[in-house]
Write a protein that holds these residues in place. Structure first.
Motif, PDB file in Angstrom:
ATOM      1  N   LEU A   1      30.502  44.667  37.297  1.00 14.71           N
ATOM      2  CA  LEU A   1      30.145  43.707  38.153  1.00 14.71           C
ATOM      3  C   LEU A   1      28.686  43.726  38.657  1.00 14.71           C
ATOM      4  N   ARG A   2      27.358  44.631  38.464  1.00 16.64           N
ATOM      5  CA  ARG A   2      25.994  44.042  38.805  1.00 16.64           C
ATOM      6  C   ARG A   2      25.884  43.428  38.112  1.00 16.64           C
ATOM      7  N   ILE A   3      25.775  42.938  36.992  1.00 22.51           N
ATOM      8  CA  ILE A   3      25.268  41.250  36.100  1.00 22.51           C
ATOM      9  C   ILE A   3      25.593  40.449  37.285  1.00 22.51           C
ATOM     10  N   ARG A   4      24.468  39.187  37.548  1.00 29.03           N
ATOM     11  CA  ARG A   4      24.409  37.874  38.296  1.00 29.03           C
ATOM     12  C   ARG A   4      24.991  36.878  37.384  1.00 29.03           C
ATOM     13  N   ALA A   5      25.845  36.070  36.983  1.00 31.40           N
ATOM     14  CA  ALA A   5      26.541  34.935  36.406  1.00 31.40           C
ATOM     15  C   ALA A   5      25.424  33.516  37.528  1.00 31.40           C
ATOM     16  N   ALA A   6      24.773  33.780  37.914  1.00 31.42           N
ATOM     17  CA  ALA A   6      23.992  33.173  39.082  1.00 31.42           C
ATOM     18  C   ALA A   6      22.998  33.797  40.185  1.00 31.42           C
ATOM     19  N   ASP A   7      23.968  33.316  41.069  1.00 22.33           N
ATOM     20  CA  ASP A   7      22.611  33.807  42.632  1.00 22.33           C
ATOM     21  C   ASP A   7      23.465  34.595  42.865  1.00 22.33           C
ATOM     22  N   ASN A   8      23.459  35.512  44.121  1.00 21.76           N
ATOM     23  CA  ASN A   8      23.924  36.849  45.320  1.00 21.76           C
ATOM     24  C   ASN A   8      24.390  36.308  45.757  1.00 21.76           C
ATOM     25  N   LYS A   9      25.221  35.238  46.327  1.00 15.06           N
ATOM     26  CA  LYS A   9      26.069  34.360  46.657  1.00 15.06           C
ATOM     27  C   LYS A   9      27.713  34.497  46.039  1.00 15.06           C
ATOM     28  N   VAL A  10      26.931  34.222  44.766  1.00 12.67           N
ATOM     29  CA  VAL A  10      28.630  33.461  43.490  1.00 12.67           C
ATOM     30  C   VAL A  10      28.882  35.372  44.032  1.00 12.67           C
ATOM     31  N   ALA A  11      28.511  35.972  43.297  1.00 12.35           N
ATOM     32  CA  ALA A  11      28.174  37.674  42.874  1.00 12.35           C
ATOM     33  C   ALA A  11      28.866  38.456  44.369  1.00 12.35           C
ATOM     34  N   ARG A  12      28.515  38.389  45.586  1.00 17.98           N
ATOM     35  CA  ARG A  12      29.297  38.892  46.515  1.00 17.98           C
ATOM     36  C   ARG A  12      30.725  37.647  46.875  1.00 17.98           C
ATOM     37  N   SER A  13      30.795  36.463  46.255  1.00 22.15           N
ATOM     38  CA  SER A  13      31.794  36.038  46.028  1.00 22.15           C
ATOM     39  C   SER A  13      32.920  35.994  45.648  1.00 22.15           C
ATOM     40  N   GLN A  14      32.625  36.830  44.466  1.00 23.54           N
ATOM     41  CA  GLN A  14      33.042  37.151  43.002  1.00 23.54           C
ATOM     42  C   GLN A  14      33.866  38.566  43.734  1.00 23.54           C
ATOM     43  N   LEU A  15      32.765  39.576  43.757  1.00 18.03           N
ATOM     44  CA  LEU A  15      33.457  40.666  43.911  1.00 18.03           C
ATOM     45  C   LEU A  15      34.118  40.459  45.518  1.00 18.03           C
ATOM     46  N   LEU A  16      34.455  40.376  46.307  1.00 19.79           N
ATOM     47  CA  LEU A  16      35.324  39.517  47.911  1.00 19.79           C
ATOM     48  C   LEU A  16      36.769  39.415  47.055  1.00 19.79           C
ATOM     49  N   HIS A  17      36.451  37.979  45.380  1.00 23.71           N
ATOM     50  CA  HIS A  17      37.956  37.657  44.305  1.00 23.71           C
ATOM     51  C   HIS A  17      38.619  38.965  43.969  1.00 23.71           C
ATOM     52  N   ILE A  18      37.714  39.517  43.094  1.00 27.29           N
ATOM     53  CA  ILE A  18      38.195  40.560  43.002  1.00 27.29           C
ATOM     54  C   ILE A  18      39.310  42.320  44.378  1.00 27.29           C
ATOM     55  N   LEU A  19      38.613  42.139  45.099  1.00 27.07           N
ATOM     56  CA  LEU A  19      39.244  43.210  46.090  1.00 27.07           C
ATOM     57  C   LEU A  19      40.008  42.547  46.379  1.00 27.07           C
ATOM     58  N   GLU A  20      40.423  40.563  46.712  1.00 25.77           N
ATOM     59  CA  GLU A  20      41.543  40.506  47.109  1.00 25.77           C
ATOM     60  C   GLU A  20      43.034  39.675  45.932  1.00 25.77           C
ATOM     61  N   GLN A  21      41.899  39.670  44.645  1.00 22.34           N
ATOM     62  CA  GLN A  21      43.512  40.410  43.252  1.00 22.34           C
ATOM     63  C   GLN A  21      43.951  41.284  43.729  1.00 22.34           C
ATOM     64  N   SER A  22      42.727  42.216  43.483  1.00 20.73           N
ATOM     65  CA  SER A  22      43.467  43.476  43.104  1.00 20.73           C
ATOM     66  C   SER A  22      44.886  44.399  44.698  1.00 20.73           C
ATOM     67  N   GLU A  23      44.444  43.323  45.649  1.00 20.68           N
ATOM     68  CA  GLU A  23      45.681  43.699  46.914  1.00 20.68           C
ATOM     69  C   GLU A  23      46.975  43.701  46.247  1.00 20.68           C
ATOM     70  N   LEU A  24      46.956  42.069  45.193  1.00 19.48           N
ATOM     71  CA  LEU A  24      48.894  41.517  44.471  1.00 19.48           C
ATOM     72  C   LEU A  24      49.069  42.866  44.222  1.00 19.48           C
ATOM     73  N   PRO A  25      50.723  42.272  43.929  1.00 20.40           N
ATOM     74  CA  PRO A  25      50.973  43.833  43.417  1.00 20.40           C
ATOM     75  C   PRO A  25      51.673  43.566  41.385  1.00 20.40           C
ATOM     76  N   ARG A  26      51.147  43.078  41.163  1.00 22.91           N
ATOM     77  CA  ARG A  26      50.517  42.470  39.979  1.00 22.91           C
ATOM     78  C   ARG A  26      49.564  42.732  39.433  1.00 22.91           C
ATOM     79  N   VAL A  27      48.360  42.993  39.794  1.00 21.04           N
ATOM     80  CA  VAL A  27      47.116  43.204  39.715  1.00 21.04           C
ATOM     81  C   VAL A  27      46.623  44.994  39.947  1.00 21.04           C
ATOM     82  N   THR A  28      45.884  45.762  39.443  1.00 17.53           N
ATOM     83  CA  THR A  28      45.502  46.431  38.947  1.00 17.53           C
ATOM     84  C   THR A  28      44.094  46.638  38.748  1.00 17.53           C
ATOM     85  N   VAL A  29      43.096  47.086  39.350  1.00 16.92           N
ATOM     86  CA  VAL A  29      41.984  46.801  39.570  1.00 16.92           C
ATOM     87  C   VAL A  29      41.667  48.376  39.027  1.00 16.92           C
ATOM     88  N   ARG A  30      40.802  48.656  38.009  1.00 13.91           N
ATOM     89  CA  ARG A  30      40.180  49.866  37.901  1.00 13.91           C
ATOM     90  C   ARG A  30      38.732  50.055  37.526  1.00 13.91           C
TER      91      ARG A  30
END
Length: 278
Positions: A172-201
Protein backbone atom coordinates in the motif's frame (compact mmCIF):
# COMPACT_ATOMS: atom_id res chain seq x y z
CA UNK A 1 -6.73 -36.11 -34.66
CA UNK A 2 -4.04 -33.59 -35.53
CA UNK A 3 -1.82 -32.19 -32.81
CA UNK A 4 -2.64 -28.70 -31.56
CA UNK A 5 -0.43 -25.86 -32.70
CA UNK A 6 -0.96 -24.13 -29.35
CA UNK A 7 -1.71 -25.85 -26.05
CA UNK A 8 -3.45 -23.72 -23.45
CA UNK A 9 -2.86 -24.18 -19.73
CA UNK A 10 -6.41 -25.49 -19.33
CA UNK A 11 -5.98 -28.09 -22.08
CA UNK A 12 -2.71 -29.13 -20.50
CA UNK A 13 -4.39 -29.38 -17.09
CA UNK A 14 -7.05 -31.72 -18.47
CA UNK A 15 -4.30 -34.01 -19.75
CA UNK A 16 -2.50 -33.85 -16.41
CA UNK A 17 -5.66 -34.85 -14.54
CA UNK A 18 -6.20 -37.81 -16.88
CA UNK A 19 -2.61 -38.89 -16.21
CA UNK A 20 -3.22 -38.62 -12.47
CA UNK A 21 -6.25 -40.89 -12.78
CA UNK A 22 -4.15 -43.48 -14.62
CA UNK A 23 -1.33 -43.31 -12.10
CA UNK A 24 -3.76 -43.65 -9.17
CA UNK A 25 -4.98 -46.83 -10.86
CA UNK A 26 -1.39 -48.11 -10.75
CA UNK A 27 -1.03 -48.26 -14.52
CA UNK A 28 2.00 -47.26 -16.56
CA UNK A 29 1.53 -45.49 -19.88
CA UNK A 30 2.05 -48.79 -21.67
CA UNK A 31 -0.44 -50.59 -19.42
CA UNK A 32 -3.00 -47.82 -19.82
CA UNK A 33 -2.73 -47.84 -23.60
CA UNK A 34 -3.12 -51.62 -23.64
CA UNK A 35 -6.21 -51.46 -21.43
CA UNK A 36 -7.73 -48.81 -23.69
CA UNK A 37 -6.74 -50.50 -26.92
CA UNK A 38 -4.87 -47.47 -28.27
CA UNK A 39 -1.27 -46.70 -29.14
CA UNK A 40 0.90 -45.58 -26.26
CA UNK A 41 1.88 -42.49 -28.28
CA UNK A 42 -1.81 -41.52 -28.57
CA UNK A 43 -2.28 -41.81 -24.82
CA UNK A 44 0.88 -39.80 -24.21
CA UNK A 45 -0.32 -37.04 -26.55
CA UNK A 46 -3.70 -36.94 -24.83
CA UNK A 47 -2.13 -36.64 -21.39
CA UNK A 48 0.16 -33.86 -22.65
CA UNK A 49 -2.79 -31.93 -24.07
CA UNK A 50 -1.34 -32.13 -27.57
CA UNK A 51 -4.53 -33.68 -28.97
CA UNK A 52 -8.13 -33.14 -28.01
CA UNK A 53 -10.27 -35.70 -26.25
CA UNK A 54 -14.05 -36.11 -26.28
CA UNK A 55 -16.25 -36.14 -23.18
CA UNK A 56 -17.16 -39.73 -24.04
CA UNK A 57 -13.47 -40.71 -24.12
CA UNK A 58 -12.87 -38.95 -20.78
CA UNK A 59 -15.66 -40.99 -19.19
CA UNK A 60 -14.30 -44.17 -20.78
CA UNK A 61 -10.84 -43.43 -19.42
CA UNK A 62 -12.24 -42.77 -15.95
CA UNK A 63 -14.17 -46.03 -16.07
CA UNK A 64 -11.11 -48.00 -17.14
CA UNK A 65 -9.13 -46.37 -14.32
CA UNK A 66 -11.86 -47.27 -11.81
CA UNK A 67 -12.37 -43.62 -10.82
CA UNK A 68 -15.48 -43.37 -8.65
CA UNK A 69 -15.37 -39.59 -8.16
CA UNK A 70 -18.38 -38.68 -10.29
CA UNK A 71 -18.07 -34.93 -9.63
CA UNK A 72 -14.46 -34.88 -10.86
CA UNK A 73 -15.31 -36.95 -13.94
CA UNK A 74 -18.21 -34.63 -14.82
CA UNK A 75 -15.94 -31.57 -14.62
CA UNK A 76 -13.22 -33.20 -16.73
CA UNK A 77 -15.81 -34.22 -19.33
CA UNK A 78 -17.08 -30.63 -19.45
CA UNK A 79 -13.52 -29.34 -19.91
CA UNK A 80 -13.11 -31.71 -22.86
CA UNK A 81 -16.12 -30.22 -24.66
CA UNK A 82 -15.00 -26.58 -24.39
CA UNK A 83 -14.61 -25.12 -27.84
CA UNK A 84 -15.14 -21.38 -27.38
CA UNK A 85 -12.01 -19.24 -27.59
CA UNK A 86 -11.63 -16.91 -24.63
CA UNK A 87 -11.20 -13.16 -25.04
CA UNK A 88 -7.52 -13.50 -24.08
CA UNK A 89 -6.80 -15.32 -27.34
CA UNK A 90 -7.12 -11.97 -29.11
CA UNK A 91 -3.84 -11.01 -27.41
CA UNK A 92 -1.83 -14.15 -28.24
CA UNK A 93 0.51 -12.33 -30.60
CA UNK A 94 0.88 -9.37 -28.28
CA UNK A 95 1.54 -10.59 -24.75
CA UNK A 96 3.60 -13.48 -23.32
CA UNK A 97 1.74 -16.80 -23.19
CA UNK A 98 2.01 -16.87 -19.40
CA UNK A 99 -0.26 -13.81 -19.23
CA UNK A 100 -2.85 -15.67 -21.29
CA UNK A 101 -2.65 -18.65 -18.94
CA UNK A 102 -3.37 -16.37 -15.97
CA UNK A 103 -6.37 -14.77 -17.70
CA UNK A 104 -7.73 -18.21 -18.59
CA UNK A 105 -7.24 -19.40 -15.02
CA UNK A 106 -9.03 -16.36 -13.59
CA UNK A 107 -11.90 -16.69 -16.06
CA UNK A 108 -12.69 -20.28 -15.09
CA UNK A 109 -12.06 -19.96 -11.34
CA UNK A 110 -15.08 -20.13 -9.04
CA UNK A 111 -13.20 -18.01 -6.53
CA UNK A 112 -9.88 -16.17 -6.33
CA UNK A 113 -7.71 -15.49 -3.29
CA UNK A 114 -4.45 -13.56 -3.45
CA UNK A 115 -1.72 -12.38 -1.11
CA UNK A 116 0.52 -9.55 -2.24
CA UNK A 117 3.38 -8.15 -0.19
CA UNK A 118 5.01 -5.70 -2.62
CA UNK A 119 2.39 -4.84 -5.25
CA UNK A 120 -1.27 -3.88 -5.37
CA UNK A 121 -3.15 -6.96 -6.65
CA UNK A 122 -3.51 -6.79 -10.43
CA UNK A 123 -7.29 -7.07 -10.31
CA UNK A 124 -7.51 -4.01 -8.04
CA UNK A 125 -5.11 -1.72 -9.89
CA UNK A 126 -6.25 1.57 -11.40
CA UNK A 127 -5.39 2.33 -15.01
CA UNK A 128 -2.81 4.89 -13.84
CA UNK A 129 -1.20 2.30 -11.57
CA UNK A 130 -1.10 -0.29 -14.36
CA UNK A 131 0.43 2.21 -16.75
CA UNK A 132 3.11 3.23 -14.24
CA UNK A 133 4.03 -0.40 -13.57
CA UNK A 134 4.42 -1.32 -17.23
CA UNK A 135 6.21 1.95 -18.00
CA UNK A 136 8.96 0.86 -15.63
CA UNK A 137 9.39 -2.56 -17.24
CA UNK A 138 12.92 -3.58 -18.23
CA UNK A 139 13.54 -3.69 -21.14
CA UNK A 140 11.35 -0.69 -21.90
CA UNK A 141 8.13 -1.44 -23.77
CA UNK A 142 7.24 0.44 -26.92
CA UNK A 143 4.24 2.76 -26.71
CA UNK A 144 2.15 0.22 -28.61
CA UNK A 145 3.22 -2.65 -26.36
CA UNK A 146 2.52 -0.56 -23.29
CA UNK A 147 -1.02 0.21 -24.42
CA UNK A 148 -1.70 -3.46 -25.15
CA UNK A 149 -0.45 -4.53 -21.72
CA UNK A 150 -2.62 -1.89 -20.04
CA UNK A 151 -5.74 -2.93 -21.98
CA UNK A 152 -5.07 -6.60 -21.27
CA UNK A 153 -4.74 -6.10 -17.51
CA UNK A 154 -7.85 -3.94 -17.30
CA UNK A 155 -9.78 -6.55 -19.29
CA UNK A 156 -8.74 -9.18 -16.72
CA UNK A 157 -10.57 -7.18 -14.08
CA UNK A 158 -13.97 -7.87 -15.68
CA UNK A 159 -14.72 -10.85 -13.45
CA UNK A 160 -17.76 -11.91 -11.44
CA UNK A 161 -16.19 -14.60 -9.22
CA UNK A 162 -15.68 -13.88 -5.50
CA UNK A 163 -12.31 -12.21 -4.96
CA UNK A 164 -10.35 -12.02 -1.71
CA UNK A 165 -7.24 -9.84 -1.67
CA UNK A 166 -4.93 -9.86 1.35
CA UNK A 167 -2.45 -7.01 0.98
CA UNK A 168 0.58 -6.25 3.11
CA UNK A 169 0.98 -2.66 4.27
CA UNK A 170 4.24 -2.45 2.30
CA UNK A 171 2.34 -2.83 -0.98
CA UNK A 172 0.00 0.00 0.00
CA UNK A 173 2.91 2.35 0.71
CA UNK A 174 5.09 1.63 -2.33
CA UNK A 175 4.51 4.26 -5.01
CA UNK A 176 4.56 3.07 -8.60
CA UNK A 177 4.23 6.70 -9.69
CA UNK A 178 3.53 9.85 -7.65
CA UNK A 179 1.43 10.74 -4.61
CA UNK A 180 -1.64 11.53 -6.71
CA UNK A 181 -1.63 8.08 -8.36
CA UNK A 182 -0.94 6.40 -5.02
CA UNK A 183 -3.84 8.18 -3.31
CA UNK A 184 -6.19 7.41 -6.19
CA UNK A 185 -5.15 3.77 -5.98
CA UNK A 186 -5.99 3.55 -2.28
CA UNK A 187 -9.37 5.18 -2.86
CA UNK A 188 -10.04 2.67 -5.64
CA UNK A 189 -9.27 -0.21 -3.26
CA UNK A 190 -11.80 1.24 -0.81
CA UNK A 191 -14.42 1.52 -3.56
CA UNK A 192 -13.82 -2.03 -4.75
CA UNK A 193 -13.97 -3.37 -1.19
CA UNK A 194 -17.59 -2.19 -1.01
CA UNK A 195 -18.58 -4.58 -3.81
CA UNK A 196 -20.35 -7.74 -2.58
CA UNK A 197 -17.93 -10.05 -4.37
CA UNK A 198 -14.71 -8.31 -3.22
CA UNK A 199 -13.05 -8.74 0.17
CA UNK A 200 -9.96 -6.75 1.09
CA UNK A 201 -7.89 -7.47 4.18
CA UNK A 202 -4.64 -5.84 5.27
CA UNK A 203 -1.57 -7.24 7.04
CA UNK A 204 0.04 -4.26 8.86
CA UNK A 205 3.75 -3.92 9.59
CA UNK A 206 3.23 -4.23 13.34
CA UNK A 207 1.38 -7.55 13.36
CA UNK A 208 3.11 -10.10 15.60
CA UNK A 209 4.11 -13.59 14.51
CA UNK A 210 3.97 -13.03 10.75
CA UNK A 211 6.98 -14.44 8.94
CA UNK A 212 5.60 -13.46 5.56
CA UNK A 213 5.31 -15.20 2.21
CA UNK A 214 8.23 -15.09 -0.20
CA UNK A 215 6.47 -14.62 -3.52
CA UNK A 216 3.08 -13.19 -4.49
CA UNK A 217 0.52 -15.94 -4.91
CA UNK A 218 -2.98 -16.48 -6.23
CA UNK A 219 -5.16 -19.40 -5.17
CA UNK A 220 -7.83 -20.19 -7.77
CA UNK A 221 -10.69 -22.44 -6.65
CA UNK A 222 -11.94 -24.94 -9.19
CA UNK A 223 -15.37 -26.62 -9.38
CA UNK A 224 -13.90 -29.48 -7.32
CA UNK A 225 -10.94 -29.24 -4.90
CA UNK A 226 -8.75 -31.43 -7.10
CA UNK A 227 -8.90 -28.73 -9.78
CA UNK A 228 -7.76 -25.89 -7.55
CA UNK A 229 -4.64 -24.13 -8.83
CA UNK A 230 -1.96 -22.00 -7.25
CA UNK A 231 -0.23 -19.30 -9.28
CA UNK A 232 3.19 -18.34 -7.97
CA UNK A 233 4.48 -15.07 -9.38
CA UNK A 234 8.27 -15.22 -9.19
CA UNK A 235 11.07 -13.08 -10.71
CA UNK A 236 11.51 -15.87 -13.28
CA UNK A 237 7.87 -15.88 -14.36
CA UNK A 238 4.58 -17.33 -13.23
CA UNK A 239 4.21 -20.99 -12.30
CA UNK A 240 0.92 -22.89 -12.06
CA UNK A 241 0.96 -25.52 -9.32
CA UNK A 242 -1.62 -28.31 -9.13
CA UNK A 243 -0.03 -31.29 -7.35
CA UNK A 244 -2.00 -32.38 -4.28
CA UNK A 245 0.94 -31.79 -1.93
CA UNK A 246 1.47 -28.28 -3.34
CA UNK A 247 -2.22 -27.40 -3.00
CA UNK A 248 -2.27 -28.60 0.59
CA UNK A 249 0.82 -26.55 1.37
CA UNK A 250 -0.67 -23.33 0.06
CA UNK A 251 -4.00 -23.98 1.72
CA UNK A 252 -2.03 -23.89 4.96
CA UNK A 253 -0.16 -20.74 3.84
CA UNK A 254 -3.53 -19.16 3.11
CA UNK A 255 -4.79 -20.04 6.58
CA UNK A 256 -1.74 -18.49 8.26
CA UNK A 257 -1.93 -15.31 6.18
CA UNK A 258 -5.60 -14.86 7.02
CA UNK A 259 -4.82 -15.35 10.72
CA UNK A 260 -2.36 -12.44 10.52
CA UNK A 261 -4.65 -10.12 8.55
CA UNK A 262 -6.94 -7.49 10.03
CA UNK A 263 -10.67 -8.00 9.76
CA UNK A 264 -12.65 -6.50 6.88
CA UNK A 265 -13.83 -3.39 8.76
CA UNK A 266 -10.45 -2.88 10.44
CA UNK A 267 -8.75 -3.19 7.06
CA UNK A 268 -11.02 -0.59 5.48
CA UNK A 269 -10.35 1.79 8.37
CA UNK A 270 -6.61 1.15 7.99
CA UNK A 271 -6.70 2.16 4.31
CA UNK A 272 -8.80 5.22 5.17
CA UNK A 273 -6.13 6.37 7.61
CA UNK A 274 -3.41 5.94 4.98
CA UNK A 275 -5.42 8.08 2.54
CA UNK A 276 -5.90 10.80 5.15
CA UNK A 277 -2.16 10.85 5.85
CA UNK A 278 -1.27 11.56 2.21
Amino acid sequence: MASRAVITARQERLGVELRKLRERAGLTGRDGARELGIAESRLSSTEAGRVGVSAERVRHLASQYACEDAALVDVLAAMATERVRGWWEEYREWVPSGYLDVAELEHHALGLWTFQSMHIPALLQTEEQVRAIFASTVPTLSEEELEVRVRFRLRRQELSAPYVAVIHEAALRIRAADNKVARSQLLHILEQSELPRVTVRIVPFDVDGFAGVGDPLVYASGPVPQLDTVLMDTPHGGHLLDAEAQLNRYREVRRKVEEAALGVVESRNFVHRLVQSM
